[in-house]
Write a protein that holds these residues in place. Structure first.
Motif, PDB file in Angstrom:
ATOM      1  N   ILE A 150       0.854  -1.429   0.339  1.00 46.36           N
ATOM      2  CA  ILE A 150       0.328  -0.179  -0.040  1.00 46.36           C
ATOM      3  C   ILE A 150       0.323   1.370  -0.298  1.00 46.36           C
ATOM      4  O   ILE A 150       1.794   1.568   0.910  1.00 46.36           O
ATOM      5  N   VAL A 151       0.845   2.181  -0.823  1.00 43.77           N
ATOM      6  CA  VAL A 151       1.044   2.962  -0.941  1.00 43.77           C
ATOM      7  C   VAL A 151       0.312   4.548  -0.925  1.00 43.77           C
ATOM      8  O   VAL A 151      -0.640   4.626  -1.458  1.00 43.77           O
ATOM      9  N   SER A 181       2.962  -1.121   3.780  1.00 41.91           N
ATOM     10  CA  SER A 181       2.583   0.349   3.633  1.00 41.91           C
ATOM     11  C   SER A 181       3.836   1.283   4.102  1.00 41.91           C
ATOM     12  O   SER A 181       5.063   0.800   4.656  1.00 41.91           O
ATOM     13  N   VAL A 182       3.842   2.765   2.672  1.00 46.52           N
ATOM     14  CA  VAL A 182       4.260   3.230   2.989  1.00 46.52           C
ATOM     15  C   VAL A 182       3.700   4.277   2.860  1.00 46.52           C
ATOM     16  O   VAL A 182       3.391   4.376   1.600  1.00 46.52           O
ATOM     17  N   ALA A 193      -6.286   7.516   7.228  1.00 49.42           N
ATOM     18  CA  ALA A 193      -7.224   6.569   8.029  1.00 49.42           C
ATOM     19  C   ALA A 193      -7.634   4.662   6.894  1.00 49.42           C
ATOM     20  O   ALA A 193      -7.641   3.838   7.292  1.00 49.42           O
ATOM     21  N   VAL A 194      -8.072   5.733   5.690  1.00 45.33           N
ATOM     22  CA  VAL A 194      -8.623   4.496   4.924  1.00 45.33           C
ATOM     23  C   VAL A 194      -7.581   3.669   4.815  1.00 45.33           C
ATOM     24  O   VAL A 194      -7.055   2.001   4.107  1.00 45.33           O
ATOM     25  N   ALA A 195      -6.029   3.769   4.836  1.00 49.38           N
ATOM     26  CA  ALA A 195      -5.077   3.430   3.759  1.00 49.38           C
ATOM     27  C   ALA A 195      -5.102   2.174   5.154  1.00 49.38           C
ATOM     28  O   ALA A 195      -5.115   0.940   4.470  1.00 49.38           O
ATOM     29  N   ALA A 196      -4.711   2.521   6.594  1.00 43.65           N
ATOM     30  CA  ALA A 196      -4.843   1.531   7.172  1.00 43.65           C
ATOM     31  C   ALA A 196      -5.989   0.703   7.776  1.00 43.65           C
ATOM     32  O   ALA A 196      -5.982  -0.377   7.671  1.00 43.65           O
ATOM     33  N   ARG A 197      -7.034   1.288   7.156  1.00 41.26           N
ATOM     34  CA  ARG A 197      -8.331   0.223   7.090  1.00 41.26           C
ATOM     35  C   ARG A 197      -8.089  -1.048   6.403  1.00 41.26           C
ATOM     36  O   ARG A 197      -8.868  -2.245   5.955  1.00 41.26           O
ATOM     37  N   ALA A 225      15.757   2.126  -7.290  1.00 42.70           N
ATOM     38  CA  ALA A 225      15.772   0.525  -6.592  1.00 42.70           C
ATOM     39  C   ALA A 225      14.952  -0.355  -6.023  1.00 42.70           C
ATOM     40  O   ALA A 225      14.232  -1.138  -5.779  1.00 42.70           O
ATOM     41  N   ALA A 226      15.288   0.887  -4.433  1.00 41.46           N
ATOM     42  CA  ALA A 226      14.278   0.249  -3.685  1.00 41.46           C
ATOM     43  C   ALA A 226      13.179   0.060  -3.606  1.00 41.46           C
ATOM     44  O   ALA A 226      12.206  -0.902  -3.164  1.00 41.46           O
ATOM     45  N   GLU A 227      12.672   1.308  -3.964  1.00 39.06           N
ATOM     46  CA  GLU A 227      10.761   0.876  -4.799  1.00 39.06           C
ATOM     47  C   GLU A 227      10.572  -0.260  -5.387  1.00 39.06           C
ATOM     48  O   GLU A 227       9.171  -0.961  -5.466  1.00 39.06           O
ATOM     49  N   HIS A 228      11.529  -0.961  -6.253  1.00 34.63           N
ATOM     50  CA  HIS A 228      11.379  -1.782  -7.394  1.00 34.63           C
ATOM     51  C   HIS A 228      11.457  -2.686  -6.476  1.00 34.63           C
ATOM     52  O   HIS A 228      10.381  -4.238  -6.152  1.00 34.63           O
TER      53      HIS A 228
END
Length: 198
Positions: A5-6, A38-39, A18-22, A69-72
């Protein structure tokens, strides 16, 4: 299934966060084998500016920037990607658009052959979009914003890379007392993502 989740919102106490956490909680609760990372792009200080090294990598004259590269690596470990964001001018906020600009690179997300044909390289990555907006559905429909966002984001970005957009949800009227309803919708979204297909 592993879901990444970004979130792109400057305020950690926002409805967007809050939506992302739910969503994440509901994915994990849907099946014991599900995992979620989650980021928070703002909290991590991701630099959305497409810079000289990014451009040189696009031209294939240098190596991939370390932060990209870290995101990949994060996305390579994921089966599904969920983007949760506020609508800014009927699109992604600049932070999230810059993340797309820098991370969805040629050679990783897509490749263009000498014949000009595009190879879509992200067909394995399931995408779910969750945008929060202050306007209502009537304005979205009247001005054609929904169709414009579908063209720009779903087709222009993800279809170009072959990543199927399995759901795209707009949580509207977010400034008008809809928070509880949107949080319940977030749970429903998470359950659907996290429930294994029969």
């Amino acid at each position: 299934m592993h879901t990444h989740i970004v979130v792109a919102h400057p305020e950690p106490a926002s409805l967007t966060h809050a939506v992302a956490a739910r969503i994440g909680e509901a994915i994990v609760n849907a099946d014991a084998d599900n995992t979620v990372t989650s980021v928070d792009l703002m909290a991590e200080g991701f630099d959305p500016r497409f810079n000289a090294q990014d451009h040189a990598f696009f031209r294939r004259t240098t190596t991939l920037p370390a932060d990209v590269a870290a995101e990949h690596a994060r996305l390579d470990a994921a089966d599904a990607l969920v983007l949760v964001y506020p609508l800014y001018w009927w699109s992604f906020p600049a932070l999230l658009k810059g993340w797309i600009d820098r991370v969805f690179t040629q050679g990783w997300a897509y490749d263009e052959g000498a014949d000009g044909k595009v190879e879509k390289k992200l067909q394995r990555l399931q995408v779910h979009l969750v945008g929060l907006g202050g306007a209502g559905q009537q304005m979205i429909d009247r001005r054609g914003y929904g169709a414009a966002m579908k063209t720009q984001i779903e087709q222009g970005i993800f279809d170009y890379c072959g990543a199927p957009v399995l759901s795209s949800t707009l949580l509207l009227d977010a400034d008008s007392g809809m928070a509880e309803a949107h949080l319940q919708t977030a749970v429903d979204i998470g359950r659907k993502i996290g429930t294994p297909a029969p």
